[in-house]
Scaffold this active site. Structure first.
Site, PDB file in Angstrom:
ATOM      1  N   HIS A 219      -3.980  -4.286   7.897  1.00 28.23           N
ATOM      2  CA  HIS A 219      -3.948  -3.071   8.359  1.00 28.23           C
ATOM      3  C   HIS A 219      -3.166  -3.273   9.845  1.00 28.23           C
ATOM      4  O   HIS A 219      -3.299  -4.284  10.485  1.00 28.23           O
ATOM      5  CB  HIS A 219      -5.528  -2.633   9.121  1.00 28.23           C
ATOM      6  CG  HIS A 219      -5.571  -1.452   9.238  1.00 28.23           C
ATOM      7  ND1 HIS A 219      -5.003  -0.670  10.316  1.00 28.23           N
ATOM      8  CD2 HIS A 219      -6.105  -0.560   8.642  1.00 28.23           C
ATOM      9  CE1 HIS A 219      -5.542   0.483  10.274  1.00 28.23           C
ATOM     10  NE2 HIS A 219      -6.051   0.578   8.926  1.00 28.23           N
TER      11      HIS A 219
ATOM     12  N   HIS B 253       0.913   6.286   1.947  1.00 33.48           N
ATOM     13  CA  HIS B 253       1.599   6.951   2.873  1.00 33.48           C
ATOM     14  C   HIS B 253       3.004   7.856   2.018  1.00 33.48           C
ATOM     15  O   HIS B 253       3.728   8.635   2.775  1.00 33.48           O
ATOM     16  CB  HIS B 253       2.097   6.424   4.297  1.00 33.48           C
ATOM     17  CG  HIS B 253       0.599   6.322   4.675  1.00 33.48           C
ATOM     18  ND1 HIS B 253      -0.133   7.292   5.227  1.00 33.48           N
ATOM     19  CD2 HIS B 253      -0.150   5.109   5.010  1.00 33.48           C
ATOM     20  CE1 HIS B 253      -1.195   6.878   5.740  1.00 33.48           C
ATOM     21  NE2 HIS B 253      -1.201   5.444   5.765  1.00 33.48           N
TER      22      HIS B 253
ATOM     23  N   HIS C  14      -5.624   3.664  -1.522  1.00 27.41           N
ATOM     24  CA  HIS C  14      -6.968   4.198  -1.408  1.00 27.41           C
ATOM     25  C   HIS C  14      -7.287   5.541  -1.711  1.00 27.41           C
ATOM     26  O   HIS C  14      -6.440   6.145  -1.203  1.00 27.41           O
ATOM     27  CB  HIS C  14      -6.996   3.901   0.351  1.00 27.41           C
ATOM     28  CG  HIS C  14      -8.260   4.322   1.266  1.00 27.41           C
ATOM     29  ND1 HIS C  14      -8.539   4.057   2.271  1.00 27.41           N
ATOM     30  CD2 HIS C  14      -9.215   4.657   0.245  1.00 27.41           C
ATOM     31  CE1 HIS C  14      -9.564   4.480   2.881  1.00 27.41           C
ATOM     32  NE2 HIS C  14     -10.403   4.982   1.424  1.00 27.41           N
TER      33      HIS C  14
ATOM     34  N   ARG D 210      -6.900  12.939   1.141  1.00 28.04           N
ATOM     35  CA  ARG D 210      -5.839  13.275   2.132  1.00 28.04           C
ATOM     36  C   ARG D 210      -4.269  12.569   1.692  1.00 28.04           C
ATOM     37  O   ARG D 210      -3.413  13.348   2.087  1.00 28.04           O
ATOM     38  CB  ARG D 210      -6.107  13.018   3.492  1.00 28.04           C
ATOM     39  CG  ARG D 210      -6.135  11.731   3.867  1.00 28.04           C
ATOM     40  CD  ARG D 210      -6.336  11.033   5.359  1.00 28.04           C
ATOM     41  NE  ARG D 210      -7.667  11.512   5.822  1.00 28.04           N
ATOM     42  CZ  ARG D 210      -8.200  11.034   6.954  1.00 28.04           C
ATOM     43  NH1 ARG D 210      -7.580   9.979   7.447  1.00 28.04           N
ATOM     44  NH2 ARG D 210      -9.444  11.100   7.059  1.00 28.04           N
TER      45      ARG D 210
ATOM     46  N   THR E 231      -8.556   3.781   8.649  1.00 23.73           N
ATOM     47  CA  THR E 231      -9.488   2.899   8.539  1.00 23.73           C
ATOM     48  C   THR E 231      -9.796   1.963   9.884  1.00 23.73           C
ATOM     49  O   THR E 231      -9.000   1.007  10.056  1.00 23.73           O
ATOM     50  CB  THR E 231      -9.750   1.968   7.182  1.00 23.73           C
ATOM     51  OG1 THR E 231      -9.282   2.793   6.282  1.00 23.73           O
ATOM     52  CG2 THR E 231     -10.954   1.275   6.917  1.00 23.73           C
TER      53      THR E 231
ATOM     54  N   ASN F 143       0.898  -1.361  -0.007  1.00 26.04           N
ATOM     55  CA  ASN F 143      -0.091  -0.014   0.143  1.00 26.04           C
ATOM     56  C   ASN F 143       0.889   1.239  -0.033  1.00 26.04           C
ATOM     57  O   ASN F 143       1.791   1.440   0.866  1.00 26.04           O
ATOM     58  CB  ASN F 143      -0.756  -0.158   1.238  1.00 26.04           C
ATOM     59  CG  ASN F 143      -1.853   1.076   1.266  1.00 26.04           C
ATOM     60  OD1 ASN F 143      -1.247   2.169   1.100  1.00 26.04           O
ATOM     61  ND2 ASN F 143      -3.062   0.984   1.856  1.00 26.04           N
TER      62      ASN F 143
ATOM     63  N   ARG G 200      -9.068   8.130  -0.722  1.00 26.01           N
ATOM     64  CA  ARG G 200     -10.189   8.621   0.019  1.00 26.01           C
ATOM     65  C   ARG G 200     -11.092   9.938  -0.299  1.00 26.01           C
ATOM     66  O   ARG G 200     -10.546  10.596  -1.265  1.00 26.01           O
ATOM     67  CB  ARG G 200      -9.389   9.105   1.503  1.00 26.01           C
ATOM     68  CG  ARG G 200      -8.908   7.967   2.116  1.00 26.01           C
ATOM     69  CD  ARG G 200      -8.199   8.424   3.554  1.00 26.01           C
ATOM     70  NE  ARG G 200      -9.240   8.544   4.601  1.00 26.01           N
ATOM     71  CZ  ARG G 200      -9.514   7.580   5.344  1.00 26.01           C
ATOM     72  NH1 ARG G 200      -8.749   6.601   5.596  1.00 26.01           N
ATOM     73  NH2 ARG G 200     -10.475   7.615   6.260  1.00 26.01           N
TER      74      ARG G 200
ATOM     75  N   GLU H 298      -8.691   0.564  -3.106  1.00 23.27           N
ATOM     76  CA  GLU H 298      -9.598   0.823  -1.905  1.00 23.27           C
ATOM     77  C   GLU H 298     -10.316   1.989  -1.885  1.00 23.27           C
ATOM     78  O   GLU H 298      -9.849   3.100  -2.372  1.00 23.27           O
ATOM     79  CB  GLU H 298      -8.677   0.948  -0.624  1.00 23.27           C
ATOM     80  CG  GLU H 298      -8.006  -0.457  -0.377  1.00 23.27           C
ATOM     81  CD  GLU H 298      -7.122  -0.192   0.816  1.00 23.27           C
ATOM     82  OE1 GLU H 298      -7.227   0.941   1.796  1.00 23.27           O
ATOM     83  OE2 GLU H 298      -6.343  -1.106   1.167  1.00 23.27           O
TER      84      GLU H 298
ATOM     85  N   GLU I  32     -11.445  -9.222   3.083  1.00 19.00           N
ATOM     86  CA  GLU I  32     -10.188  -8.776   3.794  1.00 19.00           C
ATOM     87  C   GLU I  32     -10.506  -8.448   5.136  1.00 19.00           C
ATOM     88  O   GLU I  32     -10.997  -7.814   5.734  1.00 19.00           O
ATOM     89  CB  GLU I  32      -9.360  -7.478   3.297  1.00 19.00           C
ATOM     90  CG  GLU I  32      -8.258  -7.481   3.710  1.00 19.00           C
ATOM     91  CD  GLU I  32      -7.329  -6.304   2.966  1.00 19.00           C
ATOM     92  OE1 GLU I  32      -7.572  -6.216   1.650  1.00 19.00           O
ATOM     93  OE2 GLU I  32      -6.463  -5.367   3.611  1.00 19.00           O
TER      94      GLU I  32
HETATM   95  N1  PXP Z   1      -6.094  -3.069   4.061  1.00 22.50           N
HETATM   96  C1  PXP Z   1      -7.143  -2.302   4.068  1.00 22.50           C
HETATM   97  C2  PXP Z   1      -8.312  -2.463   3.574  1.00 22.50           C
HETATM   98  C3  PXP Z   1      -6.554  -0.849   4.302  1.00 22.50           C
HETATM   99  O1  PXP Z   1      -7.682   0.002   4.279  1.00 22.50           O
HETATM  100  C4  PXP Z   1      -5.294  -0.578   4.963  1.00 22.50           C
HETATM  101  C5  PXP Z   1      -5.061   0.893   5.143  1.00 22.50           C
HETATM  102  O2  PXP Z   1      -5.180   1.627   4.007  1.00 22.50           O
HETATM  103  C6  PXP Z   1      -4.323  -1.635   4.762  1.00 22.50           C
HETATM  104  C7  PXP Z   1      -4.875  -2.698   4.259  1.00 22.50           C
HETATM  105  C8  PXP Z   1      -2.964  -1.335   5.130  1.00 22.50           C
HETATM  106  O3  PXP Z   1      -2.744  -0.837   6.407  1.00 22.50           O
HETATM  107  P1  PXP Z   1      -1.329  -0.251   6.819  1.00 22.50           P
HETATM  108  O4  PXP Z   1      -1.144   0.924   6.158  1.00 22.50           O
HETATM  109  O5  PXP Z   1      -1.751   0.074   8.262  1.00 22.50           O
HETATM  110  O6  PXP Z   1      -0.500  -1.367   6.646  1.00 22.50           O
END
Ligand code: PXP
Length: 256
Positions: free
Chosen positions: A199, A15, A48, A54, A106, A12, A50, A75, A156
């Site tokens: 997550h 960030h 994602h 952001r 989330t 992901n 949003r 996402e 998920e």
């Molecule tokens: N899976 C989903 C569905 C998420 O919403 C997120 C965060 O955007 C992640 C995985 C990844 O989470 P993290 O950034 O905490 O590793």
């Protein structure tokens, strides 16, 4: 190089965009991070978009679709605007997540059971367009049954509470959350759903989740991007992949 075992790593990149947006310029570029992730062994890229934009922007999604060779897991919240964007781009997968503007991340899974009718109608055109529809939910049989009934192909499982408990040294919660994830991964797979998890996963928490044979994909972002400050993004991904393979009992792969 993509992995050869049956547990995929989705990186992901949200960030990277968070850091970019802190200054409002063009760098660091999440698309560059996605390409580096691919070279380091990611099997997919997760982003994602949003509602408040952001981190990831509409332009990021467009550029990812244009330049990625890896599958994109898009996402999004279950809104009309997001569905229009998804139908325009037709990413490999769409993961429906709950979204609150005031939250930092989330925080929980989607309440599928209470919104079953609306969500069944909502995801139908996405499936018709060829997107794999994934639903981000808590390890709760009610939500898994509802996700199955609305026609999702993938669930998920939210690992946030499990990861928080590890970070806080709360053994009781950790064990309870672990048990729920383990049982619900098996339950989801028994219904024919493909099971993913994610997550909050870190080097410390990934192993036990990667060891569930029913889990086919982990989506990991924040920790990897943070750790890349110290290790570099490639090495952080390589180490995560190694820990996943080790937990899975897969023969460790050599570089190249
Ligand atoms: N899976 C989903 C569905 C998420 O919403 C997120 C965060 O955007 C992640 C995985 C990844 O989470 P993290 O950034 O905490 O590793």
């Amino acid at each position: 190089m993509a992995s050869e075992n049956d547990l995929r790593l989705g990186v992901n990149i949200d960030h990277v965009a968070t850091v970019r947006n802190a200054r409002g310029g063009a760098y660091p570029d999440p698309i560059r991070a996605a390409k580096l992730a691919e070279e380091a062994g990611a099997d997919g890229i997760t982003a994602h978009l949003r509602e408040d934009r952001r981190h990831i922007s509409d332009d990021d999604i467009e550029r990812l679709m244009d330049s990625l060779t890896l599958p994109l897991n898009f996402e999004m919240a279950a809104t009309e605007e997001m569905r229009e964007i998804a139908l325009r781009h037709k990413p490999h997968a769409v993961c429906i997540v709950p979204e609150k503007r005031e939250e930092r991340t989330t925080e929980g899974g989607l309440e599928v059971a209470r919104e079953e009718n609306r969500l069944a109608h909502y995801i139908a055109p996405l499936r018709d367009a060829g997107c794999r529809v994934s639903i981000f939910i808590a390890a709760d049989p009610r939500q898994i049954d509802a996700a199955n009934r609305i026609g999702a192909e993938v669930i998920e499982l939210h690992t946030g509470a499990y990861c928080d408990a590890i970070a806080e040294g709360d053994v009781e919660t950790r064990d309870r959350e672990y048990q729920a994830l383990r049982e619900m991964a098996a339950y989801g797979a028994s219904l024919g759903l493909e099971v993913h998890a994610g997550h909050g996963l870190t080097f410390d928490s990934v192993g036990p989740i990667a060891a569930f044979p029913e889990v086919k994909e982990l989506n990991i972002g924040h920790f990897l991007i943070g750790e890349s400050i110290f290790l570099g993004l490639s090495d952080a991904i390589v180490e995560m992949r190694r820990l996943m393979d080790e937990a899975r009992g897969a023969p460790l792969r050599t570089a190249g």
